[in-house]
Design a protein around this motif. Structure first.
Motif, PDB file in Angstrom:
ATOM      1  N   LEU A  53       0.836  -1.207   0.000  1.00 54.29           N
ATOM      2  CA  LEU A  53       0.000   0.000   0.000  1.00 54.29           C
ATOM      3  C   LEU A  53       0.869   1.254   0.000  1.00 54.29           C
ATOM      4  O   LEU A  53       0.583   2.228  -0.712  1.00 54.29           O
ATOM      5  N   LEU A  54       1.940   1.236   0.803  1.00 51.36           N
ATOM      6  CA  LEU A  54       2.847   2.379   0.860  1.00 51.36           C
ATOM      7  C   LEU A  54       3.528   2.614  -0.491  1.00 51.36           C
ATOM      8  O   LEU A  54       3.605   3.757  -0.979  1.00 51.36           O
ATOM      9  N   VAL A  55       3.999   1.533  -1.113  1.00 50.10           N
ATOM     10  CA  VAL A  55       4.671   1.642  -2.407  1.00 50.10           C
ATOM     11  C   VAL A  55       3.701   2.130  -3.480  1.00 50.10           C
ATOM     12  O   VAL A  55       4.040   2.988  -4.312  1.00 50.10           O
ATOM     13  N   ALA A  56       2.473   1.595  -3.474  1.00 52.88           N
ATOM     14  CA  ALA A  56       1.476   2.015  -4.456  1.00 52.88           C
ATOM     15  C   ALA A  56       1.141   3.498  -4.302  1.00 52.88           C
ATOM     16  O   ALA A  56       1.011   4.227  -5.304  1.00 52.88           O
ATOM     17  N   LEU A  57       1.003   3.968  -3.073  1.00 51.26           N
ATOM     18  CA  LEU A  57       0.721   5.387  -2.825  1.00 51.26           C
ATOM     19  C   LEU A  57       1.890   6.260  -3.272  1.00 51.26           C
ATOM     20  O   LEU A  57       1.690   7.369  -3.801  1.00 51.26           O
ATOM     21  N   PHE A  58       3.109   5.761  -3.068  1.00 43.42           N
ATOM     22  CA  PHE A  58       4.289   6.515  -3.498  1.00 43.42           C
ATOM     23  C   PHE A  58       4.260   6.729  -5.008  1.00 43.42           C
ATOM     24  O   PHE A  58       4.478   7.847  -5.508  1.00 43.42           O
ATOM     25  N   PHE A  59       4.013   5.659  -5.763  1.00 44.00           N
ATOM     26  CA  PHE A  59       4.012   5.788  -7.214  1.00 44.00           C
ATOM     27  C   PHE A  59       2.801   6.581  -7.715  1.00 44.00           C
ATOM     28  O   PHE A  59       2.887   7.255  -8.743  1.00 44.00           O
ATOM     29  N   LEU A  60       1.703   6.486  -7.012  1.00 40.14           N
ATOM     30  CA  LEU A  60       0.535   7.287  -7.371  1.00 40.14           C
ATOM     31  C   LEU A  60       0.865   8.777  -7.266  1.00 40.14           C
ATOM     32  O   LEU A  60       0.389   9.590  -8.070  1.00 40.14           O
ATOM     33  N   TRP A  61       1.712   9.115  -6.285  1.00 39.79           N
ATOM     34  CA  TRP A  61       2.128  10.516  -6.105  1.00 39.79           C
ATOM     35  C   TRP A  61       3.313  10.883  -6.991  1.00 39.79           C
ATOM     36  O   TRP A  61       3.305  11.920  -7.652  1.00 39.79           O
TER      37      TRP A  61
END
Length: 371
Positions: A226-234
């Motif tokens: 979830l953290l990695v996905a949010l990072f790439f989303l940003w």
């Protein structure tokens, strides 16, 4: 979104797995609610996070930059081949075997523009190298992710059990590389343009990669994803679209198809006998099964009836050599090469490597067991 849909529509392996699942479901004894439970979701989460992070590192352009700089410093075909084979094995230990190929093979194919290096042969050796290098770590390939999750070992404990085999196979492959490429000089163009890369993105992805390994040790893989996905989303939303989502679907279907196979009335009696077989028979079964259905499905199938032992881990990784279907990495590398002759040339090197690995690894296992 259109390119993402085309990826699913053009993935023949995914379509074959779907067809197998539909056919076997007509004969298997199961309930549809069991299908979700048949999937090892921890493995899928781990693989998804690794694919995201490695896609981020690849998109930063760092490996392309580094590779081009290194190529300019090697004068012979042999030294360049040894570099690329070593790099493929090393990258596969922490980027997974498939992802390592997406970095090294495209770089290798660019050599066709300015050298007579036997590029197709080098691609074959890179495919063999990622199979040898990836077996060292729990995150080097999908079957190791599964074996690691199932066996309950620590990260470095798993590496310890795989280190003797990895050292043996990598050393043998480097020796084979030495004698398979000549000392002819590599001709490179003058004034080769320097590659640009995004230093910030590379550092951020590398830091997240380290954090993800720690999260795996603490059994927090889902939160890390979830953290990695949010990072790439940003930071880089396009990477979420560039991710090989069809590959994740392939592994989900592999779990389901293997579950359905184990529920076939004709196979059940045979599968129940396998735990009573000798170590030699199980060793050869795992290798042979990998040759036919690939080592990831073979691992999934055998873990339903056998514990995640060192011998099983060695066998399914050895099964990546030999015939083309032994490992998905083989198919990925040869497909990128776009050379019709490479499909049969691959076996000239892979089959001898399989024979050597089967015999040498078994003798090594017996020696370690005796000690």
């Amino acid at each position: 979104m259109g390119s993402l849909l085309r990826t699913f529509l053009h993935d023949r392996f995914l379509q074959a797995l779907l067809a197998i699942g539909l056919v076997t479901s007509a004969f298997a004894d199961f309930h549809y609610r069991q299908l979700a439970a048949a999937v090892n979701w921890k493995t899928i989460v781990t693989l998804a996070c690794l694919l995201l992070l490695t896609k981020g590192i690849e998109s930063s352009g760092y490996f392309d930059f580094l590779g081009r700089r290194l190529i300019q410093h090697f004068r012979s075909q042999r030294s360049l081949a040894l570099l690329m084979v070593s790099a493929s094995a090393l990258l596969a230990t922490f980027l997974t075997n498939d992802v390592a190929l997406f970095i090294t093979v495209p770089l290798t194919l660019t050599l066709r523009k300015f050298t007579r290096l036997p590029v197709s042969r080098l691609v074959i050796f890179e495919a063999l190298a990622v199979n040898a290098g990836s077996l060292l770590t729990p995150i080097g390939n999908p079957q190791n992710i599964l074996l690691w999750n199932q066996g309950g070992q620590g990260f470095f404990q798993f590496i310890g059990q795989m280190l003797p085999l990895a050292a043996l196979l990598v050393a043998a492959l480097l020796l084979l590389t030495f004698f398979s490429f000549s000392k002819r000089p590599v001709q490179t163009p003058q004034g080769m343009a320097a590659s640009e890369w995004q230093k910030g993105l590379f550092i951020q992805c590398a830091a997240l990669y380290l954090a993800f390994v720690i999260a795996l040790e603490l059994n927090l893989a889902l939160y890390a994803l979830l953290l990695v996905a949010l990072f790439f989303l940003w930071r880089a939303p396009r990477i979420l679209l560039l991710l090989d989502w069809s590959l994740l679907a392939v592994f989900i279907l592999m779990f389901i198809d293997v579950f359905l196979l184990t529920r076939l009335p004709l196979l059940s009696p045979l599968l129940q006998q396998i735990p009573h077989w000798s170590e030699t028979e199980r060793y050869l079964l795992a290798i042979g099964l990998s040759q036919v259905i690939s080592n990831v499905p073979a691992t999934i199938l055998l873990l339903n009836i056998l514990p995640a032992s060192t011998l099983l881990a060695w066998a399914v990784n050895i099964g990546g050599f030999g015939l083309l279907p032994g490992s998905l990495a083989n198919l990925i590398a040869l497909r990128m090469a776009r050379d019709r002759r490479i499909w049969w040339q691959f076996h000239l090197f892979s089959l001898p490597m399989l024979v050597f690995a089967v015999v040498a690894a078994w003798l090594l296992f017996l020696l370690i067991d005796a000690i």
